[in-house]
Design a protein around this motif. Sequence first.
Motif, mmCIF file in Angstrom:
data_model
loop_
_atom_site.group_PDB
_atom_site.id
_atom_site.type_symbol
_atom_site.label_atom_id
_atom_site.label_comp_id
_atom_site.label_asym_id
_atom_site.label_seq_id
_atom_site.Cartn_x
_atom_site.Cartn_y
_atom_site.Cartn_z
ATOM 1 N N ASN A 105 0.905 -1.067 -0.091
ATOM 2 C CA ASN A 105 -0.023 0.009 -0.069
ATOM 3 C C ASN A 105 0.897 1.206 -0.015
ATOM 4 O O ASN A 105 2.029 1.253 0.472
ATOM 5 N N ALA A 106 0.219 2.431 -0.452
ATOM 6 C CA ALA A 106 1.155 3.622 -0.824
ATOM 7 C C ALA A 106 1.350 4.278 0.540
ATOM 8 O O ALA A 106 2.529 5.024 0.881
ATOM 9 N N GLU A 107 0.577 4.119 1.522
ATOM 10 C CA GLU A 107 0.867 4.569 2.894
ATOM 11 C C GLU A 107 2.051 4.201 3.502
ATOM 12 O O GLU A 107 2.942 5.077 4.048
ATOM 13 N N GLU A 108 2.550 3.042 3.282
ATOM 14 C CA GLU A 108 3.612 2.401 3.939
ATOM 15 C C GLU A 108 4.725 2.346 2.748
ATOM 16 O O GLU A 108 6.203 2.499 3.240
ATOM 17 N N TYR A 109 4.571 2.129 1.626
ATOM 18 C CA TYR A 109 5.592 1.820 0.522
ATOM 19 C C TYR A 109 5.724 2.962 -0.412
ATOM 20 O O TYR A 109 6.648 2.855 -1.265
ATOM 21 N N GLY A 110 4.625 3.778 -0.623
ATOM 22 C CA GLY A 110 4.735 4.697 -1.548
ATOM 23 C C GLY A 110 5.884 5.576 -2.124
ATOM 24 O O GLY A 110 5.946 6.071 -3.081
ATOM 25 N N ASP A 111 6.622 5.919 -0.974
ATOM 26 C CA ASP A 111 7.727 6.909 -1.134
ATOM 27 C C ASP A 111 9.145 6.252 -1.342
ATOM 28 O O ASP A 111 10.204 6.743 -1.422
ATOM 29 N N TYR A 112 9.085 4.839 -1.216
ATOM 30 C CA TYR A 112 10.285 4.192 -1.417
ATOM 31 C C TYR A 112 11.162 4.325 -2.732
ATOM 32 O O TYR A 112 12.338 4.084 -2.840
ATOM 33 N N TRP A 113 10.677 5.035 -3.860
ATOM 34 C CA TRP A 113 11.151 5.188 -4.751
ATOM 35 C C TRP A 113 12.281 6.404 -4.875
ATOM 36 O O TRP A 113 13.020 6.286 -5.629
ATOM 37 N N SER A 114 12.163 7.069 -3.802
ATOM 38 C CA SER A 114 12.755 8.471 -3.655
ATOM 39 C C SER A 114 14.438 8.084 -3.126
ATOM 40 O O SER A 114 14.857 9.197 -3.240
ATOM 41 N N TYR A 115 14.626 7.044 -2.601
ATOM 42 C CA TYR A 115 16.035 6.666 -2.271
ATOM 43 C C TYR A 115 16.881 6.032 -3.324
ATOM 44 O O TYR A 115 18.082 5.800 -3.091
ATOM 45 N N ILE A 116 16.264 5.805 -4.367
ATOM 46 C CA ILE A 116 17.272 4.943 -5.427
ATOM 47 C C ILE A 116 17.912 5.815 -6.131
ATOM 48 O O ILE A 116 17.675 6.878 -6.729
ATOM 49 N N PRO A 117 19.551 6.085 -5.948
ATOM 50 C CA PRO A 117 20.341 7.043 -6.424
ATOM 51 C C PRO A 117 20.534 6.763 -7.913
ATOM 52 O O PRO A 117 20.780 8.120 -8.518
ATOM 53 N N HIS A 118 20.129 5.740 -8.572
ATOM 54 C CA HIS A 118 20.456 5.648 -10.039
ATOM 55 C C HIS A 118 19.488 6.692 -10.696
ATOM 56 O O HIS A 118 20.040 7.145 -12.013
ATOM 57 N N PHE A 119 18.323 6.872 -10.263
ATOM 58 C CA PHE A 119 17.253 7.707 -10.968
ATOM 59 C C PHE A 119 18.017 9.167 -11.070
ATOM 60 O O PHE A 119 17.419 10.090 -12.002
ATOM 61 N N ILE A 120 18.581 9.731 -10.007
ATOM 62 C CA ILE A 120 19.191 10.697 -10.152
ATOM 63 C C ILE A 120 20.715 10.744 -10.836
ATOM 64 O O ILE A 120 21.016 12.001 -11.730
ATOM 65 N N HIS A 121 21.411 9.880 -10.486
ATOM 66 C CA HIS A 121 22.915 9.681 -10.750
ATOM 67 C C HIS A 121 22.890 9.709 -12.389
ATOM 68 O O HIS A 121 23.766 10.311 -13.108
ATOM 69 N N VAL A 122 22.173 8.644 -12.833
ATOM 70 C CA VAL A 122 22.300 8.207 -14.437
ATOM 71 C C VAL A 122 21.055 7.711 -14.619
ATOM 72 O O VAL A 122 20.760 6.576 -14.428
ATOM 73 N N PRO A 123 20.161 8.746 -15.165
ATOM 74 C CA PRO A 123 18.819 8.067 -15.363
ATOM 75 C C PRO A 123 18.831 6.999 -16.455
ATOM 76 O O PRO A 123 19.432 7.043 -17.219
ATOM 77 N N PHE A 124 18.059 6.217 -16.226
ATOM 78 C CA PHE A 124 17.799 4.705 -16.971
ATOM 79 C C PHE A 124 19.011 3.916 -17.007
ATOM 80 O O PHE A 124 19.247 3.170 -17.782
ATOM 81 N N TYR A 125 19.776 3.882 -15.963
ATOM 82 C CA TYR A 125 20.924 3.105 -15.728
ATOM 83 C C TYR A 125 20.569 1.726 -15.520
ATOM 84 O O TYR A 125 21.061 0.760 -16.023
ATOM 85 N N VAL A 126 19.429 1.744 -14.931
ATOM 86 C CA VAL A 126 19.072 0.361 -14.129
ATOM 87 C C VAL A 126 18.866 -0.651 -15.007
ATOM 88 O O VAL A 126 19.153 -1.893 -14.717
#
Length: 610
Positions: free
Chosen positions: A515-536
């Motif tokens: 559920n979004a209340e507990e898990y919805g913000d976990y996207w925001s700690y992934i460094p690759h989204f910022i460092h190198v978009p589409f690295y993953v």
Amino acid sequence: MSTFAPTQALFAASSALSPVEDADLGTLPRWNLADLYDGPSDAKIDADLDWAEAQAKSLSETVKGTLASMTPSALAETIAWYETIYERLGKLGTYAFLNGATQRTDGEAMQFQAKINERSTNISADLVFFSLELNGIEDSAMADKLADPAMTPWKSFVERTRLMKPHQLSDELEAYTHDFAIVGGSAWVQLFDETMAALSFEIDGKELSNAETFNLLADPNRETRAKAAKAITKTLGNNQRLMSRINNTVIKQKELDDKWRGYAQPVSSRNVANEVEDDVVKALADTVTEAFPRISHRYYAMKAKWMGLEKLEHYDRNAPLPEADEAKIPWTDARDRVLDAYAGFTPSMAQIAGDFFEKGWIDSPVIPGKDAGAFAHPCVPSAHPYVLVNYQGKTRDVMTLAHELGHGVHQVLAAEKGYFNGSTPLTLAETASVFGEMLTFQSLLADASDKKQRKVLLAGKVEDMLNTVVRQIAFHNFETRVHDARRGKELLREDFQTAWMETQVQALGPAFHLNAEEYGDYWSYIPHFIHVPFYVYAYAFGDCLVNSLYAVYQDSEAGFAEKYLEMLASGGTKRHHELLAPFGLDARDPSFWRQGLTLLESFIDELETL
């Protein structure tokens, strides 16, 4: 001389960090950066900056406007000169980054890194013309130059540079975007890194670091995992205004750059940099996404039964099995296990990896202010790579060590090609790391004493592969969603949450209660989204590639190891289809990706019988 010696000793102390003693893990080594510089105050730093600045100005004044008319031998000499400047800047940038990687909350370390980045950006402004002018040479004229033996060492460099030709801006705009980077993309990356390193998570009245807290998500005690998850949810939630702003800005900046450069899709610029075709990446993502039900959904349904749960929570994803032995593995045991596995493949691979332990090239303990996760930095050919891990004694930490040392071995071998030619596209850079993991896993599996231990090892490997393939393609699908959506509007926290939850539910399946209340913000700690978009997607690319490569290895006769090391040593001089041809593999064939998932499915099949 007497006044100089104490200063040298002070410099050395700042670059050679003292080991950390741990009652369970033993002596955890810190790296020694003195092979780069003796410390942030080393006089050689400013001397190298001044040298690079003078050389950049001299090269610009001497050759600007003349590349097209140069003879092949003159052009070869000029490229070599150009490379020496960038290698020196690379050495400076590497030192500043590594020095900061273990002390993100130290203001002076961050100020030093910013100084190096800004000065390097200013220096390299005089070099922006070079690739633009190189790409401006007519195709037929360049073909004639490349046909000359003098240009043979630079053929792949020129061809890789000219991949950007269709996406090149005017000289003035290229110069502007180059100069603007220090207050644009790189500034947002540094803000993200500093923010993540400074976050603290309160659990039972104690303030824990990023790495310590996320490590608890794999704790055998479910209550401990739940507390860690709750703390992460709270801390990430409290920082969503900043995280949404950082991501909105980075994504929009990329959209504008893509628009001006004429890239067809948000992922296309990364594909060009990775030297892989759009349709190959789409085939990978589609194949893995289509396979979610028969791999991740099937495995996690089994895991829920093993744990006696009707539904798994998100913090159960990496939980050890009830029968798992969670005794901590001392650092020296982890080292020996990885080196023995490498030696079983070929002694030369173990010898290269051994240098990382013996020569101070690894930073291993968990400390406040240190970057979370793990990486191997290739540095420059005149030095050697460095590896960072956050070792906490789990089997997964041993596999992470094997992964990063695979990178390290690759980087050492590729360095023989030089600074430019040794640089490997991300898709191929993950090959050696995942292969190193596989060697170590197979070594552990061969030593399994009973069915229980085999089950635990297989389940751990399946989860690692799911994290590498399924999770990373889910990340890729999330990035695709938010980059597409950002073209129409600025994204709210709820927009990020919706894209995250939908792609996570798709990947993890009905065995999870999400559920979004507990898990919805976990996207925001992934460094690759910022460092190198589409690295993953490179992780999934590498894992599937290695699975196919390992199948060839199992069926091969003598000579595979030599061909494998030759592939690594080629660095960035060959495209993926050229590198895989000696093994009878071709990533352009859609069946290649299905074949790459076969090993993972076979492990899940065996777990069903156990």
